[in-house]
Structure formats: C-alpha cells, structure tokens
Enzyme design. Structure first.
Site, mmCIF file in Angstrom:
data_model
loop_
_atom_site.group_PDB
_atom_site.id
_atom_site.type_symbol
_atom_site.label_atom_id
_atom_site.label_comp_id
_atom_site.label_asym_id
_atom_site.label_seq_id
_atom_site.Cartn_x
_atom_site.Cartn_y
_atom_site.Cartn_z
ATOM 1 C CG HIS A 202 -1.828 -1.141 1.330
ATOM 2 N ND1 HIS A 202 -2.625 -1.364 2.441
ATOM 3 C CD2 HIS A 202 -2.093 -2.159 0.473
ATOM 4 C CE1 HIS A 202 -3.321 -2.476 2.255
ATOM 5 N NE2 HIS A 202 -3.020 -2.968 1.072
ATOM 6 C CE1 TYR A 206 -3.585 5.185 -1.648
ATOM 7 C CE2 TYR A 206 -2.735 3.862 0.170
ATOM 8 C CZ TYR A 206 -3.790 4.266 -0.630
ATOM 9 O OH TYR A 206 -5.047 3.753 -0.414
ATOM 10 C CD GLU A 261 -5.181 -1.251 9.744
ATOM 11 O OE1 GLU A 261 -4.800 -1.616 8.623
ATOM 12 O OE2 GLU A 261 -5.109 -1.966 10.761
ATOM 13 C CD GLU A 297 -5.656 -0.901 5.312
ATOM 14 O OE1 GLU A 297 -5.869 -1.300 6.481
ATOM 15 O OE2 GLU A 297 -4.504 -0.722 4.868
#
Length: 417
Positions: A202, A206, A261, A297
């Site tokens: 992740h 990003y 999260e 997530e």
C-alpha cells in the site's frame, strides 16, 4: 493527611483519564515507601477495572481512604521497595494469564493444529486478496491528472495520497511494536505477518502515485513528508504514534488501531471512490488500487475485531467512545483541510456524516452500541461496500491465480517429478 501526599496521588492518578498501569506509578518524581498490602490491592483493583475519573473530584477521594494514604511516605531516592515491585510484576503476570492469546502458554511453532479458526480464515482471506503494484496501470491517470481534473480535485487527492503514503508505515510500526510479538497464538502471527507485507505494498502504491502525478519537486517533497509539513496529517500521525508508544493495554491499542484503519482510512477511501461517479471515468489506476487497498483494510479491521472478541477483559463502552470521539475530531479537521471547497456530491459536511456512520459500524463490530445513529450519505459507497466485502476481484486479470488457496487437499504432481 498532608497536602503533599494528596498532590502525589493526584499526580499519579489525575493524569490518567481511563486506566492505570503499574508502569505509570514508576514514571513519577515522587516515590512510594512503606506500602501496605491493602494499598497495593487498591492499586490493582484500579488497574483491573478501568475507572472513568470525575475531574471535579479529587482522585484520592475516589480510590483511597485517608487511612490508606497515611501509610505512604514520599522519598526522593531510588529504588522503590522491592516488595512493591514484586506486587506490580505479579499483577502484570496475572493480567496476561487472564488473556490466553497473550500468554506464553499459547505459543507454538507449528501452524497446525489450528486453534483459532476465525483468525486463520482471516489470514487465508488476506492471501486470496494478494496483489502487487505492478498490476496497476497509471498511464491514463497521468493524462487525467493533467487535463481532466480541477485544482480542487487535485488538492484533495494530494491530501489523501499524502496521508496514506505515511499511514501504512505507521500501521506497520504498530504491528511491530504492539501486535506480532505481543500476541502468542500462531494464527495471529500468520495474519499479522501477511498484513505487514500488504501494508508495504500500500505504501509503495501511494508513494508511486505521488511521484508519478506531482512533478513539482518542492510540492512533492512536502507531500511525501506530510507528517512533518502538513498540520492536519501531522495531528493524525501524532495520535497514532501516541497509541504506539502508550503503556495502555493491548485492548486499548487494538481498539485505537481498528479506528485508524476503520475510520481514518474510510473517509479517504470514500473521497477517492467519489471519482468513480464522474461521467468521464477519470483516474482508473487510482480507483482500482483504492479498491484493492480498501479490500485489504476491510480484512485488517475484521482481524482487529476478531482479536478483540478473544479478549476476556474488554474496555468499557465509555472508554471506547472517548477514543473514537478523539479520532473523529482529528479526522474532521483533516476533512475540512482536504475539502475546503464543495465538490459535486462531495463536501466536508457529508464526509463528516459518513465518518460517523463508519464509526458506528465499527463500534457494532467491536461489540458496542452505536453512538451517532446516522445514515450513510453516499449512495455510491453502498455499491463499493458490496465490492469491498466480496470474495473475488472483478477486474483482476489474474484472479484465477489464487483460486485454490482454500483447497488444502488438492495436490498435483508433475509426471516427471
């Protein structure tokens, strides 16, 4: 009782809003001496049953009698009486023994036999969702970024990417510090280990998008270092780090990071999914990676809720409400900073309502009552929720590659093996 003694007790207990741990008794300037067994017993009771402290009353009046406090003398030299330390250590060990998943007695080096099936199932689900950054094509996104987005669009996307790029590293810091070495059951070790690997993916995704979309060096560096350069993101990071370094219980940290999260991430997910409602279908790479990450997530939050359900000593509802209120206040500040202008179908008021809706859903999953009782204001997120919770990837070219994870009995040998 002397005012000095009252001051000492207030210093210890008045600084703690909900629970007291024996480490906090060590971290004060004053020292305890001549501690009676009754005094230690009172301390232990305070720790084992989290107490909401009324700030208008003296903490000493809530917990101790004057007679008990008169048994305490203040000294300025180390060390504490070994008798007190023994009581503290014995108490800590007693707490751990009451939580089998934290006890060394639950530790095993082999995977089978499986003892915690729900945790194991979560691990297997995470494996089925495995993906890599190389699967995401950002070619059209670059053109959309330059030609089909407004300045307001780009502003909120940059804020979201900046937060996410740092947040996954923070989540992994928590896994290292408070989860994978603390929980002693093998199923959780497997699940947390796979979560750790996917959080790295992740963060890579990003960071790659930031470097791909944002060509101005100064702006890109500001975004990459957002936990230092952007106040609303720094505040979120500081709140996370507070819980990583806290001496509160495993239960506290589990709840706090389920909120990170499950709540902090949800608003940002929703803002990116909003792009999917646009007629031009802009930023497909950003959207599909967001779908992959939201799926991950969802499983991470599910894991936190499963682990929480295995605890014998859970937090009082009022304590959980306080933690979630803190998080929502910080998240609303981030929303206002990220969405200063009203976009079509998306604004800070609607996002604030959505955050509270998601928070209620998390509270229920943790075993508590809803606090806010609001509806989901985003119709498009109802469809996204179905996708996120499904057991398949509708847009992955290699979806078949993980199809046999559940089929543990299927073994194929090559003819010339």
């Amino acid at each position: 009782m002397s005012s000095e003694k009252i001051k000492l007790v207030d210093e210890v207990f008045g600084s703690v809003k909900n629970t007291i741990t024996y480490e906090q008794l060590h971290n004060i300037n004053g020292k305890f001496h001549n501690i009676s067994d009754k005094f230690v017993e009172n301390i232990s009771e305070s720790i084992s049953e989290p107490t909401t402290i009324n700030s208008k009353k003296k903490t000493s009046e809530l917990i101790f009698s004057e007679e008990t406090l008169n048994n305490v003398e203040i000294i300025d030299t180390e060390p504490y009486l070994s008798d007190y330390h023994k009581h503290a250590i014995d108490f800590e060990n007693d707490v751990i023994m009451k939580e089998p998943i934290l006890s060394l007695k639950s530790e095993q080096y082999t995977v089978h036999p499986i003892k915690y099936q729900k945790v194991w199932d979560n691990y297997k689900d995470q494996m089925k969702n495995y993906w890599t950054v190389e699967e995401v094509d950002l070619a059209k996104d670059v053109n959309d970024w330059n030609n089909h987005l407004s300045d307001d669009d780009r502003n909120f996307i940059m804020h979201v990417l900046a937060f996410f790029a740092a947040a996954d590293g923070i989540v992994n810091a928590n896994i290292k510090e408070n989860l994978i070495d603390v929980v002693k059951i093998k199923e959780a070790e497997c699940a947390y280990g796979f979560q750790y690997a996917m959080e790295n993916a992740h963060g890579e995704m990003y960071s790659l998008m930031l470097t791909t979309f944002v060509k101005d060096d100064a702006l890109r560096n500001k975004l990459i270092n957002s936990i230092k350069t952007m106040p609303s993101i720094k505040k979120k990071a500081d709140w996370c780090n507070k819980w990583i370094k806290s001496d509160k219980t495993y239960a506290h940290k589990l709840v706090a990071f389920s909120i990170v999260e499950g709540v902090f991430f949800s608003g940002s997910f929703a803002s990116i999914f909003w792009l999917k409602t646009r007629e031009m279908h802009v930023m497909p790479g950003l959207i599909i990676s967001n779908q992959f990450i939201a799926r991950d997530e969802n499983k991470h939050v599910e894991l936190a809720c499963i682990m929480y359900s295995l605890l014998n000593n859970r937090l009082k509802e009022s304590v959980v409400y306080q933690i979630i209120d803190e998080a929502i206040e910080i998240e609303e500040e981030f929303i206002n900073d990220s969405l200063p202008c009203k976009l079509l179908g998306m604004n800070s008021e609607l996002m604030s309502q959505y955050i509270k809706y998601v928070a209620d859903r998390l509270l229920v999953d943790l075993g508590y009552r809803k606090k806010f009782n609001v509806d989901n204001p985003f119709e498009y997120m109802k469809k996204i929720d179905v996708f996120v919770k499904a057991n398949f990837f509708e847009k992955r070219n290699d979806a078949y590659s993980n199809a046999n994870i559940d089929n543990e009995k299927k073994i194929v040998f090559l003819e010339n093996f």
